[in-house]
Design a protein around this motif. Structure first.
Motif, mmCIF file in Angstrom:
data_model
loop_
_atom_site.group_PDB
_atom_site.id
_atom_site.type_symbol
_atom_site.label_atom_id
_atom_site.label_comp_id
_atom_site.label_asym_id
_atom_site.label_seq_id
_atom_site.Cartn_x
_atom_site.Cartn_y
_atom_site.Cartn_z
ATOM 1 N N ILE A 42 2.233 12.758 -22.534
ATOM 2 C CA ILE A 42 3.435 13.117 -21.777
ATOM 3 C C ILE A 42 3.119 14.192 -20.745
ATOM 4 C CG2 ILE A 42 4.203 14.824 -23.483
ATOM 5 C CD1 ILE A 42 6.544 12.466 -21.558
ATOM 6 N N ILE A 43 2.178 15.072 -21.085
ATOM 7 C CA ILE A 43 1.746 16.112 -20.151
ATOM 8 C C ILE A 43 0.359 16.596 -20.580
ATOM 9 C CG2 ILE A 43 2.705 18.088 -21.411
ATOM 10 C CD1 ILE A 43 3.558 19.222 -18.640
ATOM 11 N N ALA A 44 -0.411 17.086 -19.632
ATOM 12 C CA ALA A 44 -1.724 17.667 -19.928
ATOM 13 C C ALA A 44 -1.862 18.943 -19.118
ATOM 14 C CB ALA A 44 -2.835 16.676 -19.561
ATOM 15 N N PRO A 45 -2.169 20.071 -19.739
ATOM 16 C CA PRO A 45 -2.306 21.319 -18.981
ATOM 17 C C PRO A 45 -3.409 21.198 -17.931
ATOM 18 C CG PRO A 45 -2.270 21.732 -21.349
ATOM 19 C CD PRO A 45 -2.392 20.259 -21.176
ATOM 20 N N PHE A 46 -3.152 21.751 -16.759
ATOM 21 C CA PHE A 46 -4.169 21.766 -15.698
ATOM 22 C C PHE A 46 -4.910 23.089 -15.829
ATOM 23 C CE2 PHE A 46 -5.116 22.003 -10.913
ATOM 24 C CZ PHE A 46 -6.279 21.266 -11.069
ATOM 25 N N ILE A 47 -6.000 23.057 -16.569
ATOM 26 C CA ILE A 47 -6.689 24.280 -16.950
ATOM 27 C C ILE A 47 -8.182 23.983 -17.050
ATOM 28 C CG2 ILE A 47 -6.479 23.901 -19.460
ATOM 29 C CD1 ILE A 47 -5.633 26.889 -19.642
ATOM 30 N N GLY A 48 -9.039 24.947 -16.675
ATOM 31 C CA GLY A 48 -10.454 24.634 -16.644
ATOM 32 C C GLY A 48 -11.360 25.851 -16.669
ATOM 33 N N GLU A 49 -12.448 25.777 -15.902
ATOM 34 C CA GLU A 49 -13.490 26.794 -15.936
ATOM 35 C C GLU A 49 -12.993 28.182 -15.536
ATOM 36 O OE1 GLU A 49 -16.587 26.877 -17.025
ATOM 37 O OE2 GLU A 49 -16.358 24.839 -17.780
ATOM 38 N N SER A 50 -12.120 28.246 -14.529
ATOM 39 C CA SER A 50 -11.663 29.566 -14.072
ATOM 40 C C SER A 50 -10.896 30.291 -15.171
ATOM 41 C CB SER A 50 -10.800 29.441 -12.810
ATOM 42 O OG SER A 50 -9.666 28.629 -13.038
#
Length: 378
Positions: free
Chosen positions: A4-12
């Protein structure tokens, strides 16, 4: 599986969190303070105070505007149960009004009938990121001497045209606005909340209450070259955010404009695709609102079996959610009989569906979602 949703999150975000871990200061501290300053700038607020989640933000906001035992707070039932729970936590009574079927938000035309001599505040909920009609609600609140608390849990990055200009939600328009930083929201720190206000006294209360009522914050005590013994002038709570979360939040804020822009593109694509499915209605924005499309809620054909459709879509690898809950229909509020009929709220819960929407979504994913919905309806 399309979530339904996926956090937009990563290396930073990972690097920001790592730097805090290596610094040795993990609890509420300088990263939280910097996050608050940058968040306030992002939404056009004078003050921003970080807390552990949006539910406690609502609790503190209601306390600050004077809501207490026996008072009433007018709000929509068509919302997450935390809104009503925060009212009850103050010893007050939630009074539910129906929604505008276009925006899924509290219908301003129904609010005045719900106001009594016990009413202390309006809780204006920007449901699913769609701005509430503040231009109609604010004058009504002022006319009756009521405080206005905005539940902006879903609305970071949303805008409203009011007073002749576009303003970001969180300015705030009312007395206090409360945001969520849960993983289902556009910005996340794992879990967290933020209060924004133009009232310096409220901001000071939030900071006192969130840390047990402690008169001197840790950052001041640890920097001091002389011994400081703190006092506890008022009872408080442990509603703090950690510096690890603050650092992640600062990294997330840098993504906000990109996230909102991308979600608006995806919402436009959904609208075009859904035109091919008879009986399904895509959501609309009023001309005075720019939503961040926190959630994409479609109306199903009249009488369509909502749960059966959700299961069929899940079998095809597409996660969905039912329409936003109605608090008055939950067992926890069986003792709170609504004073007014709530037909639009109930129709929205039973007859709508939240489709997947997240920054990383591709055209192929959207096609899969729409295809699964079409087949489930067939």
């Amino acid at each position: 599986m399309i979530p339904i949703i996926a956090p937009f999150i990563g290396e930073s975000e990972a690097e920001a969190a790592s730097a805090v871990v290596l610094s040795g200061w993990l609890s509420q501290g300088p990263e939280v303070a910097a996050f608050e300053k940058e968040f306030a700038e992002a939404v056009g607020a004078d003050y921003a105070c970080a807390v552990s989640n949006c539910t406690v933000a609502l609790h503190l906001a209601l306390l600050a505007v004077g809501v207490g035992p026996g008072d009433e707070v007018v709000l929509a039932s068509h919302t997450f149960i935390a809104c009503a729970n925060a009212v009850r936590q103050c010893g007050a009574v939630p009074v539910f009004v129906d929604i505008d079927p276009t925006t899924f938000n509290m219908d301003p035309e129904l609010v005045e009938a719900a106001i009594t001599e016990r009413t202390k505040a309006l809780m204006c909920i920007h449901q699913m990121g769609m701005p509430c009609n503040m231009e109609a609600l604010l004058p009504l609140a002022r006319a009756h001497g009521l405080a206005v608390v905005e539940d902006a849990a879903c609305a970071v990055g949303s805008e409203i045209f009011i007073g002749g200009e576009w303003q970001p939600i969180g300015s705030p328009l009312g007395d206090v606005a409360c945001f969520s930083l849960h993983p289902r929201k556009l910005l996340t720190v794992g879990d967290g909340g933020m209060l924004t206000t133009a009232n310096a006294e409220f901001d000071q209360r939030f900071r006192l209450w969130r840390q047990h009522g402690m008169s001197v914050p840790d950052t001041v005590r640890h920097k001091s070259q002389t011994v400081i013994v703190e006092e506890y002038p008022v009872p408080g709570f442990n509603y703090r955010l950690t510096d690890v979360q603050g650092a992640i939040g600062r990294a997330q804020l840098k993504r906000l404009d990109d996230i909102v822009s991308r979600r608006r593109e995806l919402a436009g694509a959904y609208r075009e695709m859904l035109n091919a499915i008879p009986g399904v209605s895509a959501p609309d924005e009023p001309e005075w609102a720019k939503t961040n499309w926190q959630s994409y809620c479609v109306r199903l054909p009249e009488g369509a079996p909502q749960i059966e459709i959700m299961q069929k879509m899940l079998d095809r690898g597409v996660a969905t959610r039912r329409g936003i809950m109605c608090v008055h229909l939950e067992p926890a509020y069986a003792d709170t009989k609504p004073r007014f009929p709530l037909p639009e709220s109930e129709r929205a819960q039973k007859g709508s569906l939240l489709l997947p929407l997240f920054h990383q979504m591709t055209e192929d994913m959207q096609n899969q979602v729409v295809s699964a919905l079409k087949d489930a309806l067939a």
